[in-house]
Design a protein around this motif. Structure first.
Motif, PDB file in Angstrom:
ATOM      1  N   GLU A 124       0.848  -1.200   0.000  1.00 29.24           N
ATOM      2  CA  GLU A 124       0.000   0.000   0.000  1.00 29.24           C
ATOM      3  C   GLU A 124       0.880   1.245   0.000  1.00 29.24           C
ATOM      4  O   GLU A 124       1.765   1.395   0.839  1.00 29.24           O
ATOM      5  CB  GLU A 124      -0.909   0.018   1.232  1.00 29.24           C
ATOM      6  N   ASN A 125       0.648   2.156  -0.965  1.00 27.49           N
ATOM      7  CA  ASN A 125       1.434   3.387  -0.995  1.00 27.49           C
ATOM      8  C   ASN A 125       0.682   4.530  -0.321  1.00 27.49           C
ATOM      9  O   ASN A 125      -0.480   4.382   0.079  1.00 27.49           O
ATOM     10  CB  ASN A 125       1.839   3.741  -2.431  1.00 27.49           C
ATOM     11  N   ALA A 126       1.336   5.662  -0.195  1.00 28.09           N
ATOM     12  CA  ALA A 126       0.755   6.778   0.559  1.00 28.09           C
ATOM     13  C   ALA A 126      -0.494   7.337  -0.102  1.00 28.09           C
ATOM     14  O   ALA A 126      -1.411   7.809   0.583  1.00 28.09           O
ATOM     15  CB  ALA A 126       1.805   7.881   0.728  1.00 28.09           C
ATOM     16  N   ASP A 127      -0.568   7.293  -1.435  1.00 35.78           N
ATOM     17  CA  ASP A 127      -1.770   7.780  -2.122  1.00 35.78           C
ATOM     18  C   ASP A 127      -2.947   6.845  -1.872  1.00 35.78           C
ATOM     19  O   ASP A 127      -4.063   7.290  -1.597  1.00 35.78           O
ATOM     20  CB  ASP A 127      -1.509   7.896  -3.626  1.00 35.78           C
ATOM     21  N   ASP A 128      -2.708   5.539  -1.961  1.00 37.97           N
ATOM     22  CA  ASP A 128      -3.788   4.583  -1.724  1.00 37.97           C
ATOM     23  C   ASP A 128      -4.291   4.648  -0.290  1.00 37.97           C
ATOM     24  O   ASP A 128      -5.470   4.415  -0.027  1.00 37.97           O
ATOM     25  CB  ASP A 128      -3.305   3.156  -2.030  1.00 37.97           C
ATOM     26  N   ALA A 129      -3.399   4.951   0.644  1.00 36.06           N
ATOM     27  CA  ALA A 129      -3.784   5.003   2.051  1.00 36.06           C
ATOM     28  C   ALA A 129      -4.819   6.088   2.316  1.00 36.06           C
ATOM     29  O   ALA A 129      -5.566   6.019   3.304  1.00 36.06           O
ATOM     30  CB  ALA A 129      -2.556   5.240   2.924  1.00 36.06           C
ATOM     31  N   ARG A 130      -4.887   7.083   1.426  1.00 34.97           N
ATOM     32  CA  ARG A 130      -5.848   8.173   1.598  1.00 34.97           C
ATOM     33  C   ARG A 130      -7.162   7.935   0.865  1.00 34.97           C
ATOM     34  O   ARG A 130      -8.100   8.733   0.997  1.00 34.97           O
ATOM     35  CB  ARG A 130      -5.223   9.489   1.111  1.00 34.97           C
ATOM     36  N   ARG A 131      -7.251   6.859   0.088  1.00 33.56           N
ATOM     37  CA  ARG A 131      -8.464   6.605  -0.677  1.00 33.56           C
ATOM     38  C   ARG A 131      -9.527   5.918   0.167  1.00 33.56           C
ATOM     39  O   ARG A 131      -9.205   5.109   1.046  1.00 33.56           O
ATOM     40  CB  ARG A 131      -8.141   5.732  -1.898  1.00 33.56           C
ATOM     41  N   PRO A 132     -10.810   6.211  -0.097  1.00 41.26           N
ATOM     42  CA  PRO A 132     -11.882   5.599   0.694  1.00 41.26           C
ATOM     43  C   PRO A 132     -12.256   4.198   0.239  1.00 41.26           C
ATOM     44  O   PRO A 132     -12.988   3.493   0.931  1.00 41.26           O
ATOM     45  CB  PRO A 132     -13.058   6.560   0.469  1.00 41.26           C
ATOM     46  N   ASP A 133     -11.767   3.770  -0.937  1.00 38.53           N
ATOM     47  CA  ASP A 133     -12.191   2.490  -1.514  1.00 38.53           C
ATOM     48  C   ASP A 133     -11.114   1.432  -1.377  1.00 38.53           C
ATOM     49  O   ASP A 133     -10.863   0.662  -2.294  1.00 38.53           O
ATOM     50  CB  ASP A 133     -12.572   2.672  -2.991  1.00 38.53           C
ATOM     51  N   ARG A 134     -10.474   1.353  -0.228  1.00 43.11           N
ATOM     52  CA  ARG A 134      -9.416   0.380   0.004  1.00 43.11           C
ATOM     53  C   ARG A 134      -9.686  -0.406   1.288  1.00 43.11           C
ATOM     54  O   ARG A 134      -8.937  -0.313   2.260  1.00 43.11           O
ATOM     55  CB  ARG A 134      -8.054   1.080   0.080  1.00 43.11           C
ATOM     56  N   PRO A 135     -10.773  -1.214   1.323  1.00 42.64           N
ATOM     57  CA  PRO A 135     -11.071  -1.982   2.539  1.00 42.64           C
ATOM     58  C   PRO A 135     -10.006  -3.015   2.863  1.00 42.64           C
ATOM     59  O   PRO A 135      -9.913  -3.476   4.009  1.00 42.64           O
ATOM     60  CB  PRO A 135     -12.411  -2.657   2.223  1.00 42.64           C
ATOM     61  N   GLY A 136      -9.177  -3.370   1.882  1.00 47.19           N
ATOM     62  CA  GLY A 136      -8.105  -4.315   2.148  1.00 47.19           C
ATOM     63  C   GLY A 136      -7.124  -3.793   3.184  1.00 47.19           C
ATOM     64  O   GLY A 136      -6.488  -4.576   3.900  1.00 47.19           O
ATOM     65  N   SER A 137      -7.000  -2.469   3.289  1.00 52.84           N
ATOM     66  CA  SER A 137      -6.072  -1.907   4.271  1.00 52.84           C
ATOM     67  C   SER A 137      -6.540  -2.185   5.697  1.00 52.84           C
ATOM     68  O   SER A 137      -5.732  -2.291   6.619  1.00 52.84           O
ATOM     69  CB  SER A 137      -5.913  -0.397   4.054  1.00 52.84           C
ATOM     70  N   ARG A 138      -7.846  -2.316   5.895  1.00 51.71           N
ATOM     71  CA  ARG A 138      -8.363  -2.666   7.222  1.00 51.71           C
ATOM     72  C   ARG A 138      -7.932  -4.075   7.602  1.00 51.71           C
ATOM     73  O   ARG A 138      -7.565  -4.339   8.761  1.00 51.71           O
ATOM     74  CB  ARG A 138      -9.891  -2.539   7.241  1.00 51.71           C
ATOM     75  N   ALA A 139      -7.964  -4.982   6.647  1.00 51.23           N
ATOM     76  CA  ALA A 139      -7.503  -6.345   6.906  1.00 51.23           C
ATOM     77  C   ALA A 139      -6.021  -6.343   7.261  1.00 51.23           C
ATOM     78  O   ALA A 139      -5.585  -7.065   8.172  1.00 51.23           O
ATOM     79  CB  ALA A 139      -7.758  -7.233   5.692  1.00 51.23           C
TER      80      ALA A 139
END
Length: 274
Positions: A124-139
């Motif tokens: 996960e990069n810094a831009d993706d970390a700010r997106r609302p459509d990345r539920p995988g980051s919660r996992a």
């Protein structure tokens, strides 16, 4: 001694780790995470972990092995079974959570102890970390998976620059989300639909089209292409070749989306509606 080509902020995220596993897809983000780990920790202390399931195209699987081989890190494959989970099949906006949760659970259960890993990281990069459509980051957070790029503040542009500087084969590789992302939310994800999308996209690439998506709308395939490929695909003789190639994958109708490529389109549409 740390590799001077690795930015200090990125190298710092690997400090204190004896052995690291990188959840690896062969895309540019996970490739940079893997290459930075190899340069910082050494090739004997890093493995690439590739999740394999029907949502991973065969070409992506082969490509991941090629990139990891170039970096000089071994690949360990882990079979994942997200497709058997009702929540994943239901295909809500949180589908990626269930996919990543399955991957990280399999890694915890089958890989960490076998390979004596101290930690697992992903791309996960810094831009993706700010997106609302990345539920995988919660996992990832729930499984305590490291995010070196995001923690170092490296966004998409910086990641591409590092990949080019290190001459990684994936440096200019277009984003390649899993095949399930081609199916509209709340329409069931099935192996048959995934196979149709994979076959159609592979056939289109064989025709010389590059960055593309085949969106699955039942009997209709909606093609998202780059502006140049959109114009070419609307003109004979390529138009007929595109139509026939997609029909052979099991679709009845083939449409061209004038909006072109739309990353995360299905999820963003649902979130904006809510």
């Amino acid at each position: 001694m740390p590799d001077p080509d690795v930015p200090v902020a990125l190298a710092d995220t690997y400090q204190g780790i004896g052995r690291l596993g990188v959840a690896f897809s062969g895309g540019v983000d996970s490739s940079v995470v893997l290459a930075a780990a190899q340069r910082t920790l050494g090739p004997d202390r890093v493995i690439a972990i590739l999740g394999v399931s029907p949502s991973l195209p065969a070409a992506e699987r082969t490509g991941a092995h090629t990139v990891a081989g170039h970096i000089g890190v071994p690949v360990v494959e882990v079979q994942t079974y997200e497709g058997e989970q009702a929540a994943y099949q239901a295909n809500g906006p949180d589908r990626c959570f269930h996919c990543k949760d399955e991957l990280f659970t399999r890694i915890d259960d089958e890989i960490v102890q076998a390979h004596r890993l101290d930690a697992v990281a992903y791309g996960e990069n810094a831009d993706d970390a700010r997106r609302p459509d990345r539920p995988g980051s919660r996992a990832a957070a729930e499984h305590r998976v490291l995010r070196p790029l995001a923690e170092a503040g490296l966004g998409k542009k910086a990641v591409r620059e590092l990949a080019r500087a290190w001459r990684l084969p994936s440096a200019d590789k277009p984003a390649a989300p899993c095949l399930a992302s081609r199916i509209p939310h709340f329409q069931e994800v099935t192996p048959q639909k995934l196979a149709q999308v994979e076959q159609a996209e592979a056939a289109l690439r064989a025709l010389g089209l590059e960055d593309l998506r085949v969106r699955h709308h039942g009997e209709i395939a909606r093609l998202e292409l780059t502006p140049a490929d959109l114009l070419r695909s609307a003109t004979s003789p390529l138009r007929e070749q595109v139509r026939d190639a997609v029909r052979q994958a099991g679709f009845r109708w083939v449409t061209l989306d004038l909006g072109g490529l739309q990353s995360g389109e299905f999820t963003l549409r649902v979130l904006n509606r809510d």
